[in-house]
Design a protein around this motif. Sequence first.
Motif, PDB file in Angstrom:
ATOM      1  N   LYS A  78       0.917  -1.309   0.023  1.00 24.36           N
ATOM      2  CA  LYS A  78       0.022  -0.034   0.177  1.00 24.36           C
ATOM      3  C   LYS A  78       0.773   1.107  -0.110  1.00 24.36           C
ATOM      4  CE  LYS A  78      -4.133  -1.831   2.300  1.00 24.36           C
ATOM      5  NZ  LYS A  78      -5.121  -1.921   3.354  1.00 24.36           N
ATOM      6  N   ARG A  79       2.159   1.225   0.308  1.00 28.47           N
ATOM      7  CA  ARG A  79       3.015   2.347   0.578  1.00 28.47           C
ATOM      8  C   ARG A  79       3.520   2.804  -1.009  1.00 28.47           C
ATOM      9  NH1 ARG A  79       7.909   1.760   4.377  1.00 28.47           N
ATOM     10  NH2 ARG A  79       7.335   3.604   5.574  1.00 28.47           N
ATOM     11  N   PRO A 138       1.087  10.403  -1.587  1.00 27.41           N
ATOM     12  CA  PRO A 138       0.583   9.571  -0.640  1.00 27.41           C
ATOM     13  C   PRO A 138       1.141   9.718   0.623  1.00 27.41           C
ATOM     14  CG  PRO A 138       2.120   8.135  -2.031  1.00 27.41           C
ATOM     15  CD  PRO A 138       2.085   9.483  -2.787  1.00 27.41           C
ATOM     16  N   ARG A 139       0.738   9.639   1.601  1.00 34.45           N
ATOM     17  CA  ARG A 139       1.004   9.853   2.867  1.00 34.45           C
ATOM     18  C   ARG A 139       1.860   8.568   3.666  1.00 34.45           C
ATOM     19  NH1 ARG A 139      -3.576  13.147   6.298  1.00 34.45           N
ATOM     20  NH2 ARG A 139      -3.548  15.002   5.081  1.00 34.45           N
ATOM     21  N   THR A 165      -8.154   8.208 -10.339  1.00 33.53           N
ATOM     22  CA  THR A 165      -7.482   6.847 -10.639  1.00 33.53           C
ATOM     23  C   THR A 165      -6.787   6.591  -9.282  1.00 33.53           C
ATOM     24  OG1 THR A 165      -7.308   7.710 -12.755  1.00 33.53           O
ATOM     25  CG2 THR A 165      -5.811   5.745 -12.243  1.00 33.53           C
ATOM     26  N   ARG A 166      -6.714   5.273  -9.253  1.00 29.71           N
ATOM     27  CA  ARG A 166      -6.195   4.361  -8.199  1.00 29.71           C
ATOM     28  C   ARG A 166      -5.435   3.313  -8.806  1.00 29.71           C
ATOM     29  NH1 ARG A 166      -4.620   4.968  -2.715  1.00 29.71           N
ATOM     30  NH2 ARG A 166      -4.341   2.844  -1.809  1.00 29.71           N
ATOM     31  N   ARG A 167      -4.153   3.665  -8.385  1.00 28.30           N
ATOM     32  CA  ARG A 167      -3.322   2.673  -8.647  1.00 28.30           C
ATOM     33  C   ARG A 167      -3.201   1.303  -7.703  1.00 28.30           C
ATOM     34  NH1 ARG A 167       0.806   2.021 -12.434  1.00 28.30           N
ATOM     35  NH2 ARG A 167       2.561   0.648 -12.013  1.00 28.30           N
ATOM     36  N   PHE A 168      -3.575   0.092  -8.079  1.00 26.81           N
ATOM     37  CA  PHE A 168      -3.706  -0.965  -6.996  1.00 26.81           C
ATOM     38  C   PHE A 168      -2.208  -1.906  -7.249  1.00 26.81           C
ATOM     39  CE2 PHE A 168      -8.208   0.195  -8.064  1.00 26.81           C
ATOM     40  CZ  PHE A 168      -8.449   0.396  -6.506  1.00 26.81           C
ATOM     41  N   ASN A 207       7.929   0.096  -8.619  1.00 29.37           N
ATOM     42  CA  ASN A 207       8.327   1.084  -7.424  1.00 29.37           C
ATOM     43  C   ASN A 207       7.001   1.999  -7.335  1.00 29.37           C
ATOM     44  OD1 ASN A 207      11.084   0.207  -7.420  1.00 29.37           O
ATOM     45  ND2 ASN A 207      11.138   0.759  -9.681  1.00 29.37           N
ATOM     46  N   ASN A 208       7.613   2.986  -6.374  1.00 22.99           N
ATOM     47  CA  ASN A 208       6.582   4.042  -6.069  1.00 22.99           C
ATOM     48  C   ASN A 208       6.287   5.202  -7.264  1.00 22.99           C
ATOM     49  OD1 ASN A 208       8.515   5.843  -5.941  1.00 22.99           O
ATOM     50  ND2 ASN A 208       8.588   5.533  -3.582  1.00 22.99           N
ATOM     51  N   TYR A 209       5.490   6.152  -6.954  1.00 26.30           N
ATOM     52  CA  TYR A 209       5.087   6.987  -8.155  1.00 26.30           C
ATOM     53  C   TYR A 209       6.363   7.825  -8.612  1.00 26.30           C
ATOM     54  CZ  TYR A 209       5.119  10.930  -4.873  1.00 26.30           C
ATOM     55  OH  TYR A 209       5.655  12.195  -3.941  1.00 26.30           O
TER      56      TYR A 209
END
Length: 300
Positions: free
Chosen positions: A30-31, A292-293, A73-76, A137-139
């Motif tokens: 989720k991170r 994201p937090r 949009t949600r990236r899952f 990876n992350n965004y």
Amino acid sequence: MKNIFTYSSAIALGLALVAAPDADAQQFSKRKQYNSVGFSLNAMNYFGDITPNTNFTSLRAGATRVSAGVSITRRFYPRVSGRFGLTYGRITGDDALATKDVSDPDARFRRNRNFSFRNDIFEASAVAIVDLIENRNNYLKRPDFVPYVFVGVAGFYNSPQGLYTDGTYVDLQPLKTEGQETAYSKYQLSIPFGGGIRYRINRNFDASLEIGWRKTFTDYIDDVGGKYTALSKISGTPQQAYFGNGITLSQTGEYAGFTGQPNGGVAQRGDTGNKTDWYIVTGVTLNYILTPRIKNPKFR
């Protein structure tokens, strides 16, 4: 258009299955998931009875109208995202423009029918987006260019209108211009599918170019679907007779003549067979990634 829908849907479904969450994708914590909001500027076109042919050769710049939309949009997973969007746009069609194609074998029929319409579309859609290049990876480390496909479901509100002799636009659905027992619904479903390419501008912004087809389940977004009907069924108002081109039946039940606008003695008003209308949304979207937090672990 039927083949386009079949082949494109099969490809999108196959890619979705390939990109379905597996054991490695479950490690996409989720991170690394994030949301983005998008604002779109689009061009909207239509395929149906009031076009020369139901394919890309029918696209006319004069019939293209501007559309706009917003989305979240949600990236899952590394390849899979979900998107909910709201879109507003207008589609138009005009036999007078369609008949400029002299090679069209139906040109005479279209000149005689001489119909035009406009229709404002309000659409809400939910689609699954499958990236062809994954990002585990992350965004912050997302690729610069990512081609993608999408498929989903949409609901839309529409109300076709025609230009009356006094220069005003009239809602056509209540007129039952083809003598329907009940008016067709203004609320319809469609299957949106298509593809695009997304470009990373900077840390928080992406831009994408996308084309999406909408396969509807109605033949009346242009108010033309079947055959002319008897004048007695649409003679309630002058507007019904005008837009329905009511016909008079002889005692034997044969078409004895036509009233209203000239139509060349042809009983068919729309395409033969069980065909449905389509519309297409092509546009550019600017997406802003909501940072994201990340909660840091607390040590005691």
